[in-house]
Scaffold this motif. Sequence first.
Motif, PDB file in Angstrom:
ATOM      1  N   GLY A  37     -10.770   9.456   3.910  1.00 55.54           N
ATOM      2  CA  GLY A  37     -10.227  10.611   3.217  1.00 55.54           C
ATOM      3  C   GLY A  37      -8.713  10.627   3.124  1.00 55.54           C
ATOM      4  O   GLY A  37      -8.111  11.681   2.931  1.00 55.54           O
ATOM      5  N   VAL A  38      -8.098   9.451   3.269  1.00 56.47           N
ATOM      6  CA  VAL A  38      -6.639   9.348   3.162  1.00 56.47           C
ATOM      7  C   VAL A  38      -6.296   8.846   1.764  1.00 56.47           C
ATOM      8  O   VAL A  38      -6.865   7.854   1.297  1.00 56.47           O
ATOM      9  N   ASN A  39      -5.382   9.507   1.109  1.00 56.05           N
ATOM     10  CA  ASN A  39      -4.970   9.122  -0.240  1.00 56.05           C
ATOM     11  C   ASN A  39      -4.024   7.934  -0.184  1.00 56.05           C
ATOM     12  O   ASN A  39      -2.912   8.039   0.337  1.00 56.05           O
ATOM     13  N   VAL A  40      -4.471   6.818  -0.722  1.00 54.65           N
ATOM     14  CA  VAL A  40      -3.712   5.575  -0.687  1.00 54.65           C
ATOM     15  C   VAL A  40      -4.033   4.770  -1.942  1.00 54.65           C
ATOM     16  O   VAL A  40      -5.116   4.916  -2.516  1.00 54.65           O
ATOM     17  N   SER A  41      -3.097   3.953  -2.359  1.00 50.81           N
ATOM     18  CA  SER A  41      -3.367   3.046  -3.474  1.00 50.81           C
ATOM     19  C   SER A  41      -2.635   1.741  -3.241  1.00 50.81           C
ATOM     20  O   SER A  41      -1.680   1.674  -2.460  1.00 50.81           O
ATOM     21  N   ARG A  42      -3.111   0.708  -3.897  1.00 49.39           N
ATOM     22  CA  ARG A  42      -2.440  -0.588  -3.854  1.00 49.39           C
ATOM     23  C   ARG A  42      -1.410  -0.588  -4.969  1.00 49.39           C
ATOM     24  O   ARG A  42      -1.705  -0.203  -6.102  1.00 49.39           O
ATOM     25  N   VAL A  43      -0.201  -1.003  -4.659  1.00 50.10           N
ATOM     26  CA  VAL A  43       0.864  -1.062  -5.653  1.00 50.10           C
ATOM     27  C   VAL A  43       0.616  -2.274  -6.540  1.00 50.10           C
ATOM     28  O   VAL A  43       0.469  -3.396  -6.055  1.00 50.10           O
ATOM     29  N   MET A  64       0.857  -1.178   0.000  1.00 52.63           N
ATOM     30  CA  MET A  64       0.000   0.000   0.000  1.00 52.63           C
ATOM     31  C   MET A  64       0.895   1.230   0.000  1.00 52.63           C
ATOM     32  O   MET A  64       1.880   1.283   0.727  1.00 52.63           O
ATOM     33  N   MET A  65       0.548   2.204  -0.834  1.00 55.65           N
ATOM     34  CA  MET A  65       1.355   3.412  -0.960  1.00 55.65           C
ATOM     35  C   MET A  65       0.507   4.627  -0.608  1.00 55.65           C
ATOM     36  O   MET A  65      -0.571   4.819  -1.171  1.00 55.65           O
ATOM     37  N   LEU A  66       0.995   5.416   0.321  1.00 50.75           N
ATOM     38  CA  LEU A  66       0.359   6.684   0.651  1.00 50.75           C
ATOM     39  C   LEU A  66       0.797   7.704  -0.393  1.00 50.75           C
ATOM     40  O   LEU A  66       1.921   7.644  -0.884  1.00 50.75           O
ATOM     41  N   TYR A  67      -0.068   8.607  -0.734  1.00 48.90           N
ATOM     42  CA  TYR A  67       0.343   9.696  -1.614  1.00 48.90           C
ATOM     43  C   TYR A  67      -0.407  10.959  -1.229  1.00 48.90           C
ATOM     44  O   TYR A  67      -1.526  10.914  -0.747  1.00 48.90           O
ATOM     45  N   GLU A  90      -1.509  -5.863   9.727  1.00 53.77           N
ATOM     46  CA  GLU A  90      -2.641  -6.468  10.438  1.00 53.77           C
ATOM     47  C   GLU A  90      -3.807  -6.838   9.526  1.00 53.77           C
ATOM     48  O   GLU A  90      -4.595  -7.718   9.864  1.00 53.77           O
ATOM     49  N   ARG A  91      -3.941  -6.173   8.383  1.00 50.37           N
ATOM     50  CA  ARG A  91      -5.106  -6.377   7.506  1.00 50.37           C
ATOM     51  C   ARG A  91      -4.660  -6.503   6.057  1.00 50.37           C
ATOM     52  O   ARG A  91      -3.569  -6.103   5.693  1.00 50.37           O
ATOM     53  N   ASP A  92      -5.568  -7.001   5.202  1.00 55.04           N
ATOM     54  CA  ASP A  92      -5.224  -7.139   3.785  1.00 55.04           C
ATOM     55  C   ASP A  92      -5.416  -5.811   3.042  1.00 55.04           C
ATOM     56  O   ASP A  92      -6.015  -4.863   3.554  1.00 55.04           O
ATOM     57  N   SER A  93      -4.885  -5.768   1.846  1.00 54.04           N
ATOM     58  CA  SER A  93      -4.889  -4.517   1.074  1.00 54.04           C
ATOM     59  C   SER A  93      -6.298  -4.074   0.687  1.00 54.04           C
ATOM     60  O   SER A  93      -6.556  -2.869   0.599  1.00 54.04           O
ATOM     61  N   ASP A  94      -7.214  -5.006   0.450  1.00 53.41           N
ATOM     62  CA  ASP A  94      -8.596  -4.615   0.141  1.00 53.41           C
ATOM     63  C   ASP A  94      -9.192  -3.811   1.293  1.00 53.41           C
ATOM     64  O   ASP A  94      -9.861  -2.797   1.085  1.00 53.41           O
ATOM     65  N   LEU A 130      -7.468  -0.301   1.517  1.00 54.84           N
ATOM     66  CA  LEU A 130      -7.870   0.560   0.413  1.00 54.84           C
ATOM     67  C   LEU A 130      -9.261   1.147   0.670  1.00 54.84           C
ATOM     68  O   LEU A 130      -9.467   2.369   0.589  1.00 54.84           O
ATOM     69  N   GLU A 131     -10.197   0.295   0.997  1.00 59.58           N
ATOM     70  CA  GLU A 131     -11.566   0.761   1.240  1.00 59.58           C
ATOM     71  C   GLU A 131     -11.638   1.658   2.476  1.00 59.58           C
ATOM     72  O   GLU A 131     -12.213   2.747   2.444  1.00 59.58           O
ATOM     73  N   PHE A 132     -11.042   1.216   3.564  1.00 54.96           N
ATOM     74  CA  PHE A 132     -11.126   1.943   4.828  1.00 54.96           C
ATOM     75  C   PHE A 132     -10.462   3.318   4.740  1.00 54.96           C
ATOM     76  O   PHE A 132     -11.047   4.325   5.130  1.00 54.96           O
ATOM     77  N   LEU A 133      -9.242   3.372   4.227  1.00 57.61           N
ATOM     78  CA  LEU A 133      -8.531   4.652   4.202  1.00 57.61           C
ATOM     79  C   LEU A 133      -9.140   5.630   3.203  1.00 57.61           C
ATOM     80  O   LEU A 133      -9.192   6.836   3.474  1.00 57.61           O
ATOM     81  N   VAL A 134      -9.646   5.138   2.105  1.00 57.49           N
ATOM     82  CA  VAL A 134     -10.332   6.029   1.159  1.00 57.49           C
ATOM     83  C   VAL A 134     -11.581   6.616   1.825  1.00 57.49           C
ATOM     84  O   VAL A 134     -11.862   7.809   1.712  1.00 57.49           O
ATOM     85  N   GLU A 135     -12.330   5.782   2.555  1.00 58.66           N
ATOM     86  CA  GLU A 135     -13.499   6.272   3.299  1.00 58.66           C
ATOM     87  C   GLU A 135     -13.106   7.350   4.304  1.00 58.66           C
ATOM     88  O   GLU A 135     -13.874   8.270   4.559  1.00 58.66           O
TER      89      GLU A 135
END
Length: 182
Positions: A133-139, A67-70, A119-123, A126-131
């Motif tokens: 308002g944190v900019n993140v993507s799966r590499v 997971m990459m923060l941007y 602790e958790r999977d990328s799915d 991705l869903e939680f942090l986008v909800e």
Amino acid sequence: MMGLYKRQMTGKGGEVSTSLLANGYWSASCLGQAALAGADFSVQRESAGTNRTWVRYPYLAADDRRMMLYMVRTNSEQQKLLEALGLGELLSDPRFIDVASRLNHSAELRDILAAKFAERDSDYWLEFLVECGVNVSRVAHLEDMLEDKQAMVTGVLSPPIEDVGVPWVISPPLFAEGVEKV
């Protein structure tokens, strides 16, 4: 240039186009074609992120995806991330109280966040942090190309003209009216 060349040679212009997706695949075509041929990139992934600051580190999730923060640069954006991760208490720690101190203690913060992302999977992330308002993507992995329906439908990936031992090849990114692809 191709359209202008055609006009010069024939007196008639032609449509020439490309796509961002096609150019992205083409720019990584050596590694991409290796992935399509079944290359093993696990060693390359093991060294991902060494010597990067905490905001530029590809965090490994529980499913072995990174997971990459941007665009998490400002104090408020960083606070939002730490609070979303349940690490709000770090905001009162002198090592992590502001952007400059977080940068000075980047390795420590990176280790804390790495343990959290594991602790958790990328799915989930991705869903939680986008909800939140944190900019993140799966590499993406290069091997993901094998399942990229958009690349197949648009012709970015195409079956080879002759048997070369792989089901797909990366097509050139230019499409010119009246010119056959090879």
